[in-house]
Design a protein around this motif. Structure first.
Motif, mmCIF file in Angstrom:
data_model
loop_
_atom_site.group_PDB
_atom_site.id
_atom_site.type_symbol
_atom_site.label_atom_id
_atom_site.label_comp_id
_atom_site.label_asym_id
_atom_site.label_seq_id
_atom_site.Cartn_x
_atom_site.Cartn_y
_atom_site.Cartn_z
ATOM 1 N N UNK A 168 0.855 -1.193 0.000
ATOM 2 C CA UNK A 168 0.000 0.000 0.000
ATOM 3 C C UNK A 168 0.892 1.245 0.000
ATOM 4 N N UNK A 169 0.283 2.408 -0.149
ATOM 5 C CA UNK A 169 1.096 3.625 -0.261
ATOM 6 C C UNK A 169 1.947 3.794 1.002
ATOM 7 N N UNK A 170 3.120 4.383 0.796
ATOM 8 C CA UNK A 170 4.126 4.440 1.855
ATOM 9 C C UNK A 170 3.726 5.425 2.957
ATOM 10 N N UNK A 171 4.296 5.200 4.142
ATOM 11 C CA UNK A 171 4.143 6.145 5.258
ATOM 12 C C UNK A 171 4.926 7.422 4.906
ATOM 13 N N UNK A 172 4.345 8.605 5.102
ATOM 14 C CA UNK A 172 5.113 9.827 4.847
ATOM 15 C C UNK A 172 6.367 9.864 5.738
ATOM 16 N N UNK A 173 7.510 10.152 5.137
ATOM 17 C CA UNK A 173 8.771 10.250 5.903
ATOM 18 C C UNK A 173 9.220 8.927 6.496
ATOM 19 N N UNK A 174 8.851 7.825 5.861
ATOM 20 C CA UNK A 174 9.123 6.482 6.397
ATOM 21 C C UNK A 174 10.628 6.228 6.589
ATOM 22 N N UNK A 175 11.067 6.039 7.829
ATOM 23 C CA UNK A 175 12.475 5.739 8.096
ATOM 24 C C UNK A 175 12.844 4.397 7.472
ATOM 25 N N UNK A 176 14.009 4.354 6.808
ATOM 26 C CA UNK A 176 14.346 3.127 6.089
ATOM 27 C C UNK A 176 14.756 1.982 7.018
ATOM 28 N N UNK A 177 15.737 2.260 7.886
ATOM 29 C CA UNK A 177 16.256 1.130 8.684
ATOM 30 C C UNK A 177 16.631 1.592 10.088
ATOM 31 N N UNK A 178 16.270 0.771 11.075
ATOM 32 C CA UNK A 178 16.753 0.939 12.446
ATOM 33 C C UNK A 178 17.539 -0.316 12.803
ATOM 34 N N UNK A 179 18.683 -0.138 13.454
ATOM 35 C CA UNK A 179 19.460 -1.291 13.906
ATOM 36 C C UNK A 179 20.373 -0.857 15.047
ATOM 37 N N UNK A 180 20.353 -1.633 16.106
ATOM 38 C CA UNK A 180 21.135 -1.275 17.300
ATOM 39 C C UNK A 180 22.302 -2.230 17.490
ATOM 40 N N UNK A 181 23.450 -1.678 17.851
ATOM 41 C CA UNK A 181 24.585 -2.507 18.267
ATOM 42 C C UNK A 181 24.647 -2.383 19.785
ATOM 43 N N UNK A 182 24.192 -3.424 20.518
ATOM 44 C CA UNK A 182 24.063 -3.274 21.973
ATOM 45 C C UNK A 182 25.351 -3.599 22.740
ATOM 46 N N UNK A 183 26.487 -3.073 22.241
ATOM 47 C CA UNK A 183 27.780 -3.436 22.829
ATOM 48 C C UNK A 183 27.962 -2.883 24.243
#
Ligand code: NAD
Ligand code: TYD
Length: 364
Positions: free
Chosen positions: A299-314
């Motif tokens: 379906x149509x995209x979310x406005x301002x849709x963040x592409x990727x989240x990823x955490x390095x929990x070091x």
């Protein structure tokens, strides 16, 4: 298991009637003897069923340890009263409007709850903290629960860590970033003993039906299209809610005042991948309706849709010895099955909040 010093007897949880707050309170009830105070405005996503169920399983002693205060943290007077009643040794601040799509349609309530609410909390707690005895003052902690979304959007590589720059891009993440800045300012300026956590996307039972995982299960199991925004390549880093609770315990017990800790369990999945995994579980559970993936609809995209989240929990792993314990596939499967088995709860919370499963966040 929480090992609080003797002088930490009372805990105030803001937003305890929400998804993560409920998991946190259930855990406190089961693993500590603390007196638990929960302040919540009982918004559309609030529900105390999981907490009351746990209390009835544990009996009268647990009942005596839990006090619910129905108040809005944006209401300064009501909040001050709640702090007076609870007289806390620890505050875990989870209260916030939490859904990006709703922040697109109605940003003002995000400013009110997440920014003004946090400001009120800081001011009231500063007054409370300054009037504590020396020992209680030393042991007092505020844990402010934030999100990885404050760091913005990643490309295909790289990770968020505690030193990542703030770059919020949605009204939700901007309001959370503002709250983080206020919290850090109150630490530096007034020495208020605060610790910040920034976690990735949580999942698990009891999450309000508007978020991706419950949405996919509910839509697919009722033979409706599963909406995937845009091309489905956006990536989220999924954290099982019980692992998050575990990390919060580690932060309360061993976290360093003034620091922030990123919490994640390195389960990156594109939206397309996670929905397909959900469909596979559904195929196993409901073979008559297989393949559920036929219901996927881009379906149509979310406005301002963040592409990727990823955490390095070091940092949290090295300094607080925290590591997620859960098996992602198993937790996802159990979560899907939980939603299949709890259709009455789903109907009740949707009805209560007048949410009918409609698409949110397009009417800018
Ligand atoms: P939720 O929406 O399920 O629960 C939030 C609770 O806060 C609700 O019960 C709501 O009524 C309450 N609340 C909101 N504004 C309030 C106010 N002004 N006064 C009193 N109560 C208020 O959200 P959640 O998923 O449990 O998230 C809890 C916290 O964790 C939030 O601060 C959120 O930003 C953060 N967080 C959540 C995720 C996630 O994936 N769910 C990820 C990162 C960070
Ligand atoms: P969501 O669960 O709303 O969490 P957040 O926006 O905080 O990451 O959304 C997770 C991802 O799934 C996000 O990239 C948006 C996407 N999404 C869909 O594709 N379809 C949906 O129906 C929903 C609710 C989300």
């Amino acid at each position: 298991m929480l090992i609080f010093p003797e002088s930490r007897k009372k805990i105030l949880v803001t937003g305890g009637a929400g998804f993560i707050g409920g998991a946190f309170i259930r855990n406190l009830l089961m693993t500590t003897q603390m007196k638990i105070y929960c302040i919540d405005k009982m918004g559309y996503a609030s529900d105390l069923t999981s907490v009351t169920k746990t209390i009835s399983l544990l009996g009268d002693k647990a009942k005596d340890r839990f006090t619910f205060i129905n108040s809005n943290i944006a209401d300064k007077i009501a909040l001050e009263k709640a702090i007076d009643i609870s007289d806390p040794d620890i505050v875990v601040h989870l209260a916030a409007e939490s859904h990006v799509d709703r922040s697109i349609s109605n940003p003002s309530i995000f400013v009110e709850s997440n920014i003004i609410g946090t400001f009120n909390l800081l001011q009231s707690l500063l007054n409370h903290w300054e009037n504590l005895t020396k020992e209680r003052k030393n042991n007092f902690r505020i844990i402010h629960i934030s999100t990885d979304e404050v760091f913005g959007s990643l490309g295909e590589s790289g990770y968020f860590v505690e030193t990542s720059s703030y770059d919020p891009r949605s009204p939700y993440s901007a309001s959370k970033a503002s709250a983080d800045h206020l919290v850090k300012a109150w630490f530096h300026t007034y020495n208020l003993p605060i610790i910040v956590s920034n976690c990735s996307n949580n999942f698990g039972p009891w999450q309000f039906p508007e978020k991706l995982i419950p949405t996919a299960v509910i839509k697919a199991s009722t033979n409706k299209n599963i909406p995937i925004y845009g091309d489905g390549r956006n990536i989220r880093d999924w954290l099982f809610v019980e692992d998050h609770v575990d990390a919060l315990q580690a932060i309360i017990n061993k976290g360093k005042i003034g620091e922030s800790y990123c919490i994640g369990s390195q389960n990156e999945k594109s939206n397309k991948q996670i929905v397909q995994l959900i469909c596979k579980v559904l195929d196993k559970q409901r073979p008559d309706l297989a393949p559920h993936s036929k219901l996927i609809k881009y379906v149509s995209d979310r406005p301002g849709h963040d592409h990727r989240y990823a955490i390095k929990p070091l940092k949290i792993s090295r300094e607080l010895s925290w590591k997620s314990k859960s098996n992602f596939q198993e937790c996802l499967e159990n979560t899907v099955i939980w939603y299949l088995n709890n259709s009455t709860w789903i109907e009740t919370v949707m009805q209560k909040s007048n949410y009918k499963g409609e698409r949110l966040g397009l009417n800018v």
